[in-house]
Scaffold this motif. Sequence first.
Motif, PDB file in Angstrom:
ATOM      1  N   VAL A  45       0.838  -1.211   0.000  1.00 22.44           N
ATOM      2  CA  VAL A  45       0.000   0.000   0.000  1.00 22.44           C
ATOM      3  C   VAL A  45       0.869   1.255   0.000  1.00 22.44           C
ATOM      4  N   THR A  46       1.947   1.245   0.781  1.00 19.19           N
ATOM      5  CA  THR A  46       2.830   2.416   0.852  1.00 19.19           C
ATOM      6  C   THR A  46       3.460   2.720  -0.496  1.00 19.19           C
ATOM      7  N   ILE A  47       3.992   1.695  -1.155  1.00 21.82           N
ATOM      8  CA  ILE A  47       4.625   1.898  -2.466  1.00 21.82           C
ATOM      9  C   ILE A  47       3.591   2.319  -3.514  1.00 21.82           C
ATOM     10  N   LYS A  48       2.402   1.724  -3.417  1.00 19.04           N
ATOM     11  CA  LYS A  48       1.348   2.009  -4.394  1.00 19.04           C
ATOM     12  C   LYS A  48       0.890   3.457  -4.334  1.00 19.04           C
ATOM     13  N   PHE A  49       0.829   4.035  -3.127  1.00 20.37           N
ATOM     14  CA  PHE A  49       0.248   5.372  -2.967  1.00 20.37           C
ATOM     15  C   PHE A  49       1.263   6.455  -2.598  1.00 20.37           C
ATOM     16  N   PRO A 278       9.162 -14.836   4.238  1.00 16.10           N
ATOM     17  CA  PRO A 278       8.144 -13.822   3.938  1.00 16.10           C
ATOM     18  C   PRO A 278       7.855 -12.893   5.113  1.00 16.10           C
ATOM     19  N   PHE A 279       8.075 -13.378   6.344  1.00 20.16           N
ATOM     20  CA  PHE A 279       7.891 -12.552   7.534  1.00 20.16           C
ATOM     21  C   PHE A 279       9.057 -11.575   7.712  1.00 20.16           C
ATOM     22  N   LEU A 280      10.280 -12.052   7.429  1.00 14.70           N
ATOM     23  CA  LEU A 280      11.473 -11.241   7.660  1.00 14.70           C
ATOM     24  C   LEU A 280      11.709 -10.195   6.570  1.00 14.70           C
ATOM     25  N   ASN A 281      11.333 -10.495   5.325  1.00 14.92           N
ATOM     26  CA  ASN A 281      11.607  -9.584   4.213  1.00 14.92           C
ATOM     27  C   ASN A 281      11.091  -8.163   4.443  1.00 14.92           C
ATOM     28  N   PRO A 282       9.825  -7.982   4.861  1.00 15.23           N
ATOM     29  CA  PRO A 282       9.354  -6.607   5.104  1.00 15.23           C
ATOM     30  C   PRO A 282      10.167  -5.891   6.184  1.00 15.23           C
ATOM     31  N   LEU A 283      10.569  -6.634   7.229  1.00 17.54           N
ATOM     32  CA  LEU A 283      11.370  -6.033   8.299  1.00 17.54           C
ATOM     33  C   LEU A 283      12.727  -5.583   7.767  1.00 17.54           C
ATOM     34  N   ILE A 284      13.347  -6.423   6.942  1.00 12.70           N
ATOM     35  CA  ILE A 284      14.669  -6.098   6.392  1.00 12.70           C
ATOM     36  C   ILE A 284      14.589  -4.865   5.504  1.00 12.70           C
ATOM     37  N   TYR A 285      13.572  -4.817   4.638  1.00 10.95           N
ATOM     38  CA  TYR A 285      13.480  -3.711   3.685  1.00 10.95           C
ATOM     39  C   TYR A 285      13.007  -2.412   4.320  1.00 10.95           C
ATOM     40  N   THR A 286      12.276  -2.473   5.435  1.00 12.60           N
ATOM     41  CA  THR A 286      11.821  -1.238   6.084  1.00 12.60           C
ATOM     42  C   THR A 286      12.841  -0.730   7.098  1.00 12.60           C
ATOM     43  N   LEU A 287      13.397  -1.635   7.884  1.00 14.19           N
ATOM     44  CA  LEU A 287      14.331  -1.221   8.929  1.00 14.19           C
ATOM     45  C   LEU A 287      15.642  -0.684   8.356  1.00 14.19           C
ATOM     46  N   ARG A 288      16.019  -1.173   7.156  1.00 13.96           N
ATOM     47  CA  ARG A 288      17.291  -0.759   6.567  1.00 13.96           C
ATOM     48  C   ARG A 288      17.112   0.276   5.456  1.00 13.96           C
ATOM     49  N   ASN A 289      15.895   0.741   5.239  1.00 12.09           N
ATOM     50  CA  ASN A 289      15.651   1.673   4.137  1.00 12.09           C
ATOM     51  C   ASN A 289      14.968   2.931   4.661  1.00 12.09           C
ATOM     52  N   ALA A 290      15.707   4.030   4.656  1.00  8.83           N
ATOM     53  CA  ALA A 290      15.192   5.296   5.197  1.00  8.83           C
ATOM     54  C   ALA A 290      14.037   5.823   4.359  1.00  8.83           C
ATOM     55  N   GLU A 291      14.098   5.645   3.028  1.00  8.50           N
ATOM     56  CA  GLU A 291      13.038   6.156   2.148  1.00  8.50           C
ATOM     57  C   GLU A 291      11.707   5.464   2.421  1.00  8.50           C
ATOM     58  N   VAL A 292      11.759   4.144   2.632  1.00  7.14           N
ATOM     59  CA  VAL A 292      10.536   3.395   2.915  1.00  7.14           C
ATOM     60  C   VAL A 292       9.973   3.809   4.270  1.00  7.14           C
ATOM     61  N   LYS A 293      10.837   3.933   5.271  1.00  7.55           N
ATOM     62  CA  LYS A 293      10.375   4.339   6.600  1.00  7.55           C
ATOM     63  C   LYS A 293       9.744   5.731   6.569  1.00  7.55           C
ATOM     64  N   THR A 294      10.367   6.663   5.836  1.00  2.58           N
ATOM     65  CA  THR A 294       9.821   8.018   5.717  1.00  2.58           C
ATOM     66  C   THR A 294       8.470   8.011   5.012  1.00  2.58           C
ATOM     67  N   ALA A 295       8.368   7.222   3.918  1.00  2.45           N
ATOM     68  CA  ALA A 295       7.116   7.136   3.160  1.00  2.45           C
ATOM     69  C   ALA A 295       5.999   6.536   4.010  1.00  2.45           C
ATOM     70  N   ILE A 296       6.336   5.535   4.826  1.00  2.67           N
ATOM     71  CA  ILE A 296       5.330   4.916   5.710  1.00  2.67           C
ATOM     72  C   ILE A 296       4.820   5.937   6.725  1.00  2.67           C
ATOM     73  N   ARG A 297       5.743   6.712   7.313  1.00  2.00           N
ATOM     74  CA  ARG A 297       5.342   7.721   8.302  1.00  2.00           C
ATOM     75  C   ARG A 297       4.435   8.780   7.673  1.00  2.00           C
ATOM     76  N   ARG A 298       4.794   9.222   6.480  1.00  2.34           N
ATOM     77  CA  ARG A 298       4.007  10.272   5.816  1.00  2.34           C
ATOM     78  C   ARG A 298       2.628   9.753   5.411  1.00  2.34           C
ATOM     79  N   LEU A 299       2.597   8.552   4.853  1.00  3.43           N
ATOM     80  CA  LEU A 299       1.322   8.004   4.342  1.00  3.43           C
ATOM     81  C   LEU A 299       0.377   7.635   5.466  1.00  3.43           C
TER      82      LEU A 299
END
Length: 302
Positions: A45-49, A278-299
Amino acid sequence: MQQNSTVTEFVLLGLTQDPLKQKMVFVIFLILYMGTTVGNTLIIVTIKFSRALGSPMYFFLLYLSLTDYCFSTSIAPRLIVDSLSAKKTIFYNECMTQVFALHLFGCMEVFVLILMAVDRYVAICKPLHYPIIMSRQVCVILIILAWIGSFIHSTAQIILALKLPFCGPNLIDHYCCDLQPLLKLACMDTYMINLLLVSNSGAICSSSFIILLISYFVILHSLQNHSAEGRKKALSTCTSHIIVVFLSFGPCIFIYARPPTTFSMDKMVTVFYTIGTPFLNPLIYTLRNAEVKTAIRRLWHI
């Protein structure tokens, strides 16, 4: 769908026969599956919007999350329900459907990880040509080809499974249907089918793993020509990808790229790549990616 078989249903032995451990399995895997669902849905949802996540890397990450969710869903719900069931029965057609789904989404994950490596290679090694080479049209075509390739692979697997005659017993020493445990129940010589399995699934896992390792080695080697800030950002992204590659391909190679030998750890290794990864992948990509974390907070206004 059923061919050459007198068995109409199978009984899954599951991860354990101990009542107390079965309750633990229920709680643990229910939490893992809920985490997988929430984590991957959040990323999708975050990437989509989010306009900030419009690059090809996040386009492929969206499909990796979608694939992870579908992959886990093809296995986890039955495992969770069966952990509280006295008799873990699965009908023949359901079993074959699970084999198909397991290989469809498992293969798709492999292809998406390869596409993510290609994207990083072009972005880091061919930065001036990146917008042209990895245009949205090209990315869509690559994803479509990945789905087609995954469908062909899973179709080959289900054809092999449908050719197996089952005359009894019908006890599968596993928590899900896959070709390896089914081969043990077939009332025929399965040497050639196992050889085809290794040359198909095993070859895909092993060759893709080698290709990915080489590609990331080339990418990391090329970083020496970048600025310190560029190296840091690219290294952080690539490190996340490399971690996911090892988590995904290590268990896959262990299960599929070997002779028909059974090990006591097979079930736990399968659990790791069907439910754990499949459980760990979202954690790895969000915890290590500032852009994803910022986008999640904003959205989500966190």
